[in-house]
Each structure stands twice: as structure tokens, then as C-alpha cells.
Design a protein around this motif. Structure first.
Motif, mmCIF file in Angstrom:
data_model
loop_
_atom_site.group_PDB
_atom_site.id
_atom_site.type_symbol
_atom_site.label_atom_id
_atom_site.label_comp_id
_atom_site.label_asym_id
_atom_site.label_seq_id
_atom_site.Cartn_x
_atom_site.Cartn_y
_atom_site.Cartn_z
ATOM 1 N N ASP A 118 50.369 50.875 43.187
ATOM 2 C CA ASP A 118 50.636 49.428 43.184
ATOM 3 C C ASP A 118 49.423 48.576 42.835
ATOM 4 O O ASP A 118 49.457 47.357 43.026
ATOM 5 N N ARG A 120 47.505 46.594 40.131
ATOM 6 C CA ARG A 120 48.193 45.909 39.040
ATOM 7 C C ARG A 120 47.293 45.539 37.869
ATOM 8 O O ARG A 120 46.078 45.452 37.988
ATOM 9 N N TYR A 122 47.365 42.263 35.123
ATOM 10 C CA TYR A 122 47.923 40.986 34.699
ATOM 11 C C TYR A 122 47.292 40.569 33.381
ATOM 12 O O TYR A 122 46.182 40.984 33.045
ATOM 13 N N GLN A 131 52.530 39.623 34.934
ATOM 14 C CA GLN A 131 52.246 40.961 35.442
ATOM 15 C C GLN A 131 52.729 41.976 34.406
ATOM 16 O O GLN A 131 53.903 41.965 34.022
ATOM 17 N N THR A 133 52.249 45.475 34.734
ATOM 18 C CA THR A 133 52.577 46.767 35.342
ATOM 19 C C THR A 133 53.670 46.590 36.374
ATOM 20 O O THR A 133 53.848 45.504 36.944
ATOM 21 N N ARG A 134 54.397 47.675 36.617
ATOM 22 C CA ARG A 134 55.439 47.683 37.647
ATOM 23 C C ARG A 134 54.912 48.448 38.854
ATOM 24 O O ARG A 134 54.438 49.577 38.723
ATOM 25 N N ASP A 135 54.991 47.844 40.031
ATOM 26 C CA ASP A 135 54.526 48.508 41.244
ATOM 27 C C ASP A 135 55.347 49.755 41.528
ATOM 28 O O ASP A 135 56.582 49.721 41.488
ATOM 29 N N GLN A 140 59.690 47.771 45.466
ATOM 30 C CA GLN A 140 60.013 47.517 44.067
ATOM 31 C C GLN A 140 61.185 48.371 43.612
ATOM 32 O O GLN A 140 62.032 47.914 42.832
ATOM 33 N N TYR A 187 42.541 39.763 30.894
ATOM 34 C CA TYR A 187 43.312 40.773 31.609
ATOM 35 C C TYR A 187 42.656 41.024 32.964
ATOM 36 O O TYR A 187 41.435 41.155 33.060
ATOM 37 N N ASP A 192 45.826 45.676 45.784
ATOM 38 C CA ASP A 192 46.777 44.815 46.496
ATOM 39 C C ASP A 192 46.105 43.940 47.544
ATOM 40 O O ASP A 192 46.736 43.035 48.103
ATOM 41 N N THR A 195 46.517 40.662 45.688
ATOM 42 C CA THR A 195 47.868 40.131 45.501
ATOM 43 C C THR A 195 48.633 39.956 46.804
ATOM 44 O O THR A 195 49.603 39.197 46.843
ATOM 45 N N ASP A 200 50.765 34.695 42.516
ATOM 46 C CA ASP A 200 50.413 34.716 41.096
ATOM 47 C C ASP A 200 49.959 33.334 40.627
ATOM 48 O O ASP A 200 49.049 33.220 39.802
#
Length: 248
Positions: A118, A120, A122, A131, A133-135, A140, A187, A192, A195, A200
Motif C-alpha cells: 500500500d 503509493r 501519485y 493516485q 497505484t492501487r493499494d 481496497q 511524481y 501510508d 496518506t 489527497d
């Protein structure tokens, strides 16, 4: 197109030690960030081994990284997974250690990205944060399956239960993507600890006001600490300056 790097990491306000690691190799054009987990000291060992192994593998296979960056990056992360897994099996004090990882590498106008867990990535483009990437988390997975509204994901106490990690098993499933880079893009790679403390919108506001320098990385860490700093906080920034900014 030139690129610039910046990074910062901090233990936060509640944790006794920092289990995050971030490494940058400007020659390769690569940033690696990992958020370790495990018993006493094991998390920081896992994240350090992971980042060091990824960078070392890319350095040793520089020709492959140049010719086939997708394959080189997958090979590097698989090697890191095996190393963390074997170290955990060999040393009882490290048993159960694991780590997330997110890697972003610049090649010929493209950003090659691979991640597990998780942590990430951005992109800030023209003031808008997205975002990329997918966690890999239980929450999720529930959101994707329609079992939990996306609006509730941030509020649940289970949002940090990862479903993939480096070092858990001899083999790991890696997400790989490629993004076309535009001049002016920034980027952000982050653990986490950032986040969970900042939305965001808050992250985007800081980046818009501070740019993508070391000062920006420190500002993100400071804001997360000001919001509570419940975890280690680590960020890496990759900035692709416009021609006027780069002096071209």
C-alpha cells in the motif's frame, strides 16, 4: 527531458523506530521506497534489504534496465522478495518480517512503476493530483468488489491490512505500469504514514505551494507530523521541470 529527485523520512510522533526506507539512484533515474513490518527491528531490516537489493540488481543489470526496463524491474523486485524471505527464514529474530515497496524509474520519457502493498505513487500534473497505484489492501479489495463504498475506506480500522507484501512467500505478485511523462510533472512516492495523516487535497496543496524540492519533501513530512504522526512518514519526489525551469 531532465529529472530532479528529493526525499525525506521521519520516525513520526508515536513509533519508537523508523521501519521505512527510501533510496534514490539519480544515475539510474530510480527511486525506491519501502514500508517494513514485523517484530522488533525486523520491519526496518526488511525495508532496507528490499530497497538495497532492488537498486543493486538494477545497477548490476544496467544494460537490461536500458533495453528492457519492465523485465529489469520485475527481476529486481523478485530478487528482493527472495532475499527478504530467506533472511526471515534463516534468522529467528527476523521471522515474519515483510515490507511494501514502490519503485519508479525514468526511461526515455516514460515512468516505469512497480509496486507491492500500500505504498503509493501519485502524479501532480497541472495542479491536479492523481493516485497511479492501487493499494493491495483488504479494504481496497472490498471497495473493488462493491462491498464497501470508496468514501468509507479511509474511515475503517482495517485500511492498513495489506494483501501483498515482499518477503511473505517465495513468490510475489507485482503490479507493473508505464506512464508517459510530461514536462512539469511531479511524481510522489510515499508510505501510508503520509496518506493516513493527510488527504489527497492536502497533499496536492502542499506540492502546489512548495514545488518538488527537498523543502517540499520536508514540508509533507512536517504536515503529517502536525496532523498526528501516528506512523513513520517517508516520501520521494521525482520532478520533470519545464524547459524554462530547467534552463533549457
Amino acid at each position: 527531458m531532465s529529472i530532479q529527485f528529493a526525499a525525506a523520512t521521519d520516525v513520526g510522533r508515536l513509533r519508537p523506530n523508523n521501519e521505512d526506507t527510501v533510496l534514490i539512484d539519480a544515475t539510474l533515474g530510480v527511486a525506491v521506497l519501502a514500508d517494513g513490518m514485523g517484530g522488533y527491528n525486523a520491519g526496518e531490516v526488511a525495508s532496507r534489504l528490499c530497497c538495497e537489493t532492488v537498486v543493486q540488481s538494477l545497477r548490476e543489470h544496467a544494460a537490461l534496465w536500458h533495453d528492457d526496463p519492465h523485465r529489469a524491474l520485475l527481476q529486481a523486485i523478485r530478487q528482493a522478495n527472495r532475499r527478504v524471505y530467506e533472511e526471515a527464514r534463516t534468522h529467528p529474530a527476523l521471522r515474519g518480517m515483510a515490507t511494501t515497496v514502490v519503485v519508479a524509474g525514468w526511461r526515455d520519457g516514460q515512468l516505469i512503476v512497480a509496486h507491492v502493498g500500500d505504498s503509493r505513487l501519485y502524479r501532480l500534473r497541472q495542479g491536479l493530483l492523481a493516485q497511479l497505484t492501487r493499494d493491495h489492501t483488504l479494504v481496497q479489495d472490498h471497495v473493488d468488489a462493491g462491498l464497501l463504498p470508496a468514501s468509507g475506506a479511509r474511515l475503517t480500522g482495517y485500511r492498513n491490512l495489506v494483501t501483498r507484501a515482499i518477503g511473505v512467500a517465495p513468490w510475489v505478485d507485482i503490479d507493473l505500469a508505464e506512464h508517459a511523462v510530461q514536462a512539469g510533472d511531479t511524481y510522489l512516492l510515499c508510505s501510508d504514514g503520509l496518506t493516513d495523516m493527510l488527504t489527497d487535497a492536502e497533499i496536492a496543496r502542499i506540492l502546489r505551494h512548495t514545488g518538488a524540492s527537498d523543502a517540499a519533501a520536508r514540508a509533507l513530512v512536517a504536515a503529517a507530523n502536525a496532523a498526528g504522526g501516528r506512523d513513520n512518514i517517508t516520501v520521494a519526489l521525482i520532478h520533470c521541470p519545464p524547459r524554462a525551469e530547467s534552463g533549457a
